[in-house]
Design a protein around this motif. Sequence first.
Motif, mmCIF file in Angstrom:
data_model
loop_
_atom_site.group_PDB
_atom_site.id
_atom_site.type_symbol
_atom_site.label_atom_id
_atom_site.label_comp_id
_atom_site.label_asym_id
_atom_site.label_seq_id
_atom_site.Cartn_x
_atom_site.Cartn_y
_atom_site.Cartn_z
ATOM 1 N N PHE A 1 0.661 10.436 -9.538
ATOM 2 C CA PHE A 1 0.430 9.973 -10.891
ATOM 3 C C PHE A 1 -0.964 10.705 -11.330
ATOM 4 O O PHE A 1 -1.847 10.756 -10.592
ATOM 5 N N PRO A 2 -1.179 11.092 -12.517
ATOM 6 C CA PRO A 2 -2.671 11.327 -12.935
ATOM 7 C C PRO A 2 -3.577 10.298 -12.716
ATOM 8 O O PRO A 2 -3.221 9.079 -13.056
ATOM 9 N N PRO A 3 -4.707 10.608 -12.345
ATOM 10 C CA PRO A 3 -5.614 9.449 -11.745
ATOM 11 C C PRO A 3 -5.933 8.205 -12.815
ATOM 12 O O PRO A 3 -5.819 7.224 -12.488
ATOM 13 N N PRO A 4 -6.151 8.657 -14.188
ATOM 14 C CA PRO A 4 -6.411 7.484 -15.130
ATOM 15 C C PRO A 4 -5.512 6.597 -15.176
ATOM 16 O O PRO A 4 -5.627 5.663 -15.707
ATOM 17 N N THR A 5 -4.188 7.051 -15.074
ATOM 18 C CA THR A 5 -3.155 6.202 -15.340
ATOM 19 C C THR A 5 -2.647 5.337 -14.172
ATOM 20 O O THR A 5 -1.682 4.634 -14.061
ATOM 21 N N LYS B 1 20.727 -2.990 5.335
ATOM 22 C CA LYS B 1 21.360 -1.529 4.903
ATOM 23 C C LYS B 1 20.782 -1.299 3.293
ATOM 24 O O LYS B 1 20.674 -0.445 2.462
ATOM 25 N N ASN B 2 20.331 -2.496 2.612
ATOM 26 C CA ASN B 2 19.978 -2.427 1.182
ATOM 27 C C ASN B 2 18.511 -2.779 1.191
ATOM 28 O O ASN B 2 17.909 -2.831 -0.173
ATOM 29 N N TYR B 3 17.845 -2.038 2.088
ATOM 30 C CA TYR B 3 16.347 -2.047 2.034
ATOM 31 C C TYR B 3 15.738 -1.227 0.808
ATOM 32 O O TYR B 3 16.359 -0.069 0.680
ATOM 33 N N GLN B 4 14.925 -1.721 0.073
ATOM 34 C CA GLN B 4 14.373 -1.210 -1.005
ATOM 35 C C GLN B 4 12.750 -0.729 -0.555
ATOM 36 O O GLN B 4 12.016 -1.761 -0.455
ATOM 37 N N PRO B 5 12.460 0.438 -0.621
ATOM 38 C CA PRO B 5 11.286 1.051 -0.185
ATOM 39 C C PRO B 5 10.166 0.478 -1.148
ATOM 40 O O PRO B 5 10.530 0.420 -2.486
ATOM 41 N N LEU B 6 8.945 0.087 -0.670
ATOM 42 C CA LEU B 6 7.864 -0.100 -1.497
ATOM 43 C C LEU B 6 7.410 1.059 -2.063
ATOM 44 O O LEU B 6 7.382 2.201 -1.583
ATOM 45 N N SER B 7 6.883 0.947 -3.284
ATOM 46 C CA SER B 7 6.454 2.196 -4.279
ATOM 47 C C SER B 7 4.925 1.980 -4.158
ATOM 48 O O SER B 7 4.290 1.026 -4.800
ATOM 49 N N PHE B 8 4.362 3.356 -3.819
ATOM 50 C CA PHE B 8 2.981 3.391 -4.059
ATOM 51 C C PHE B 8 2.706 4.860 -4.700
ATOM 52 O O PHE B 8 3.375 5.668 -4.925
ATOM 53 N N GLY B 9 1.128 4.693 -5.302
ATOM 54 C CA GLY B 9 1.094 6.080 -6.035
ATOM 55 C C GLY B 9 -0.086 6.814 -5.379
ATOM 56 O O GLY B 9 -0.974 6.220 -4.575
ATOM 57 N N MET B 10 -0.344 8.070 -5.611
ATOM 58 C CA MET B 10 -1.364 9.051 -5.379
ATOM 59 C C MET B 10 -1.503 9.918 -6.200
ATOM 60 O O MET B 10 -0.737 10.148 -6.969
ATOM 61 N N VAL B 11 -2.218 11.036 -6.087
ATOM 62 C CA VAL B 11 -2.622 11.742 -7.243
ATOM 63 C C VAL B 11 -1.877 13.117 -7.226
ATOM 64 O O VAL B 11 -1.855 13.793 -8.245
ATOM 65 N N HIS B 12 -1.529 13.851 -5.972
ATOM 66 C CA HIS B 12 -1.049 14.919 -5.895
ATOM 67 C C HIS B 12 -0.540 15.184 -4.645
ATOM 68 O O HIS B 12 -0.998 14.659 -3.670
ATOM 69 N N PRO B 13 0.762 15.801 -4.519
ATOM 70 C CA PRO B 13 0.977 16.023 -2.925
ATOM 71 C C PRO B 13 0.237 16.611 -1.948
ATOM 72 O O PRO B 13 0.369 16.165 -0.723
#
Length: 462
Positions: free
Chosen positions: A195-199, A155-167
Amino acid sequence: MLKKLVGIGLGLSLVATSLLAAELEKKNLTIGFIALTDCAPIVIAKEEGFFKKNGLNVHVVKEGGGWPGIQQKVISGQYDFAHALAGMPIAATLGINGNANLQAVMSLDFNGNGITFGNKIIKEMKKYGMDATKRPLGSEALKKYIDAKHKAEGKNYQPLSFGMVHPFSTHNYELRYWMASSGIKPDRDTTIKPFPPPTMPSNLIAGNIEGYCVGEPWNERIVLKRKGSTLVTNYDIWNNNPEKVLQTRADFIKKYPETTKAVMKSILQAQMWLDASWEHRKEAAKILSKPNYVKAPVKVLEKSMTGTFQYLKGQKSEPNPMFNVFANDYAAYPFYSHGMWFITQMYRWGQIDKAVDMKKVIESVYRPDLFAEVAKEVGYTLPPSPWKIDGIDKYNMFMDGKVYDPNKAVEYIFSTGIDESKVSEANLKSANTWEGTLKTEQPAYVCPYGPAGCADPKYVTK
């Protein structure tokens, strides 16, 4: 006498140029772009003089506010045109990302993105059998790691975080498509943030995300720094998939039709120039490296722009001639079917909460009719139809073997087994009674403009 004739000819030429310029309703323009290699058609149209040749004075501006900044400034009129994610004008017209009738007058490129993970998560995925040298590489090892993480954390599962540039970006949909192909539920098993692409590289290095999907050169930046590796490109996920478009407001086109066509003509000439030779690509990499454009080392830009791509840290580049395609294989053409694919993904991932006529929407956003007028002026070959089926032709396959037929768009949305749709299949069916009536036709794979971006020299017809 010869001197006199030359003088007369020059005079007539100047008059003709003057008349051409007089036909343009607006000559001084501002075009916004994001620091990515696929801004190349806009930058090359400026640097190689195509805008000027067509009577335009264009100010090309690097947007610092990411894709939201691009969208806001096109809608407000601060930018006359802009480098845009293919989903952005569709989302704005639907009123779910701004509220304006924006139109995609042309496609800027195919492919160009990668999914890059940091060293830490790659190490974990290798424990579950990942072979990073496999092409295309699926997400099965990530699924196994997530399952083990669920079991260990409960129940304490922490989702992995990923990035993309825009919804509403191709990147968001590609990352989700890749994950879901092995049974991962992106909105439950992970957190995906824009996140903005260059970041992207700095956010990965800082540990804010485990990986990301982004365009070049922000994958190769991490690979060359040896902070991670690119596991899969969007060409691997969907061969020759649509990426960026040139967008503007519908009312701008109506008010300035000749100016619009001159801008399109200039950029189309730049796209043809980019695919004419690998030497042109190398020249483009040098231009893009400048601080006012992408501001990245030439060697990083050349990794993807010149027919190769380095997936893995410490490894050699691999042949990948179609990583960037700008003109060949109808890459500049705004297919209605491509635009509709983005709407199917908006439904699949719960971004649209009401049933709309997808055909009506895309025909109000994409402009293959206007593109056809411009294409004839520069000798750009048109496909037989603005509607085609994807996933059945060589160099146009999905990694999971699925087929996207726009005549079965509603069924396609719900065929995956993993979706977060807020609209039922029945309601969507009732709003899209045109299904089955589209006249699709498959274009032959050809490279009329040169070897750059071409699968094999045997397809070059130039």
